[in-house]
Enzyme design. Structure first.
Site: not given
Length: 469
Positions: A280, A282, A404
């Site tokens: 992932c 980006g 995050c």
């Protein structure tokens, strides 16, 4: 503070009429972009500042006004609700944006009362109508009657109540609840307070391309590649301008470091240093650091990104690494079904899409944008991405799963689900790979959880899983 009379061109086209304070209009346009376009304030601000050609002092004022208003929206809405004779949902959205901006000036900035009120009224009049301007004037005069502490005592008088963190520390109730489960009640208020402190800018020197010593700032306490910028613009740093360094939170640097430090047996490896995959990738910050680390090992990183516009950001981040051997290229594809041969990767990073509730200090608008219903869809995506990553691994290979977000459904819940459904995966101690990071035990034994109030990083969760034969 700059002010222009007459008409002023707005970023999306059209003009405002009459006197308007341009830095405040710029902050208003940022709030509008966040509300209407689901934009991120930190990405919109530079473009808006450039559009209005603001000088440094006015740009700083606009940044604080827009970011602070977004960050403290929950508190200000509680105050405004006490000053308005109708539900806030009945107030026109653009008028409410202006009222929030005015409230931030009155309660949290060193702006004289008359200036905060009059410039906000001018803003409402220029972007709305005369009737709305009178309404704004009356409401803000009520807001100005008390300071912030007095208002919090009025609208949330009991510090032990469930409503108190929502009002005093400006987080939606459901977010407060999820963060309480993750960090525990004793540290909840410290975490929420840390979410409301804008982070310092952290730079990363990409190994083999730049050194930490050539970057201005103080060395980060945990990452050997980072510095905290002490002043100025990152773009003015030569290594950043040349793509040899970048802006990256220390927590994100540690995620990449964990994947690079994990032991992977040489037997069965495809190539001298192996194949690394960022599933992932980006917008490309972790991929750029991983590719630099891979190049030093004689390995290569393949970046996978589903969204074409994010894939272009990855390409930009890794442009300096083309031709170095550490960057194998970018594949625009869904990480749940990547067009890659199963069982061929040595290391895979899954930096999964998540609620982002661990990065609220840098993206304060996320707390108002996310909804509890988002969790299920994200968790299903996270489970699928992690399972796909394991399928890509050769026996003995490792995957780092990171978010995050500290929300338990997105962290320990996803990892536990994988372990319960697959017998060919074991959870290993990622904390042993980052011994320099103290007090970071995660919700599952062997996992790691960073916190803004403990470590000064985003609240990154990190787990290390190995595919067994």
């Amino acid at each position: 503070m700059a002010e222009r009379a007459g008409s002023t061109l707005r970023p999306g086209g059209g003009r405002v009429r009459g006197p308007v304070d341009v830095p405040r209009l710029a902050a208003f346009e940022v709030l509008k972009a966040v509300r209407v376009d689901d934009a991120y304030a930190n990405l919109v601000l530079p473009a808006v500042i450039a559009h209005f050609n603001l000088e440094a002092r006015d740009a700083a004022f606009t940044t604080e006004l827009a970011s602070g208003t977004l960050r403290w929206r929950g508190t200000y809405d509680a105050v405004l609700s006490a000053c308005v004779d109708r539900p806030l949902s009945k107030v026109e959205a653009k008028v409410l944006d202006a009222l929030r901006l005015g409230t931030h000036q009155l309660l949290a900035m060193r702006v004289p009362t008359h200036a905060a009120i009059s410039t906000t009224v001018d803003l409402v009049r220029a972007t709305g109508n005369q009737g709305a301007a009178g309404f704004a004037n009356a409401v803000l005069r009520k807001v100005a009657a008390h300071d912030l502490d007095a208002w919090v005592a009025r609208v949330a008088p009991d510090p032990t109540s469930l409503r108190y963190p929502e009002v005093a520390l400006s987080h939606p109730a459901w977010v407060v609840d999820e963060l309480r489960k993750a960090v525990g009640p004793d540290q909840l208020l410290a975490l929420l307070a840390a979410d409301n402190v804008a982070p310092e800018v952290t730079l990363v020197a990409r190994p083999g391309r730049a050194t930490r010593e050539e970057l201005p700032g103080e060395p980060t306490p945990y990452s050997p590649y980072g510095v905290t910028l002490t002043g100025g613009s990152p773009a003015a740093v030569p290594a950043v301008a040349e793509g040899r360094a970048g802006v990256q939170d220390e927590g994100s640097q540690l995620v990449a470091l964990a994947l690079a430090r994990a032991e992977v047996p040489a037997e069965g490896s495809d190539g001298d240093g192996g194949r690394w995959v960022d599933l992932c990738a980006g917008p490309g910050g972790k991929a750029a650091l991983l590719a630099a680390l891979a190049a030093e090992r004689g390995a290569s990183l393949l970046a996978v990104e589903r969204a074409p516009h994010r894939a272009r950001l990855v390409a930009r981040s890794l442009a300096d690494l083309r031709g170095t051997g550490g960057f194998a290229g970018i594949v625009v594809a869904d990480g749940r079904r990547p067009p890659l041969t199963p069982g061929t990767a040595d290391r895979v990073l899954v930096d999964a899409p998540c609620t982002g509730l661990g990065a609220l200090r840098r993206r304060p608008e996320s707390r108002w944008r996310r909804r509890p219903d988002d969790l299920l869809e994200l968790v299903l995506l996270q489970r699928a991405l992690l399972a796909s990553a394991v399928d890509l691994l050769r026996p003995g290979g490792v995957v780092v799963y990171a978010t995050c977000s500290p929300v338990l459904a997105e962290t320990s819940g996803v990892v536990t689900s994988l372990l319960e459904n697959r017998s060919d995966v074991v959870l290993e101690d990622v904390g042993a790979l980052l011994p320099e990071v103290p007090d970071a035990a995660g919700p599952l034994p062997g996992t790691l959880q960073l916190w803004p109030h403990r470590h000064g990083t985003d609240a990154m969760f990190v787990a290390l899983l190995r595919r067994s034969p």
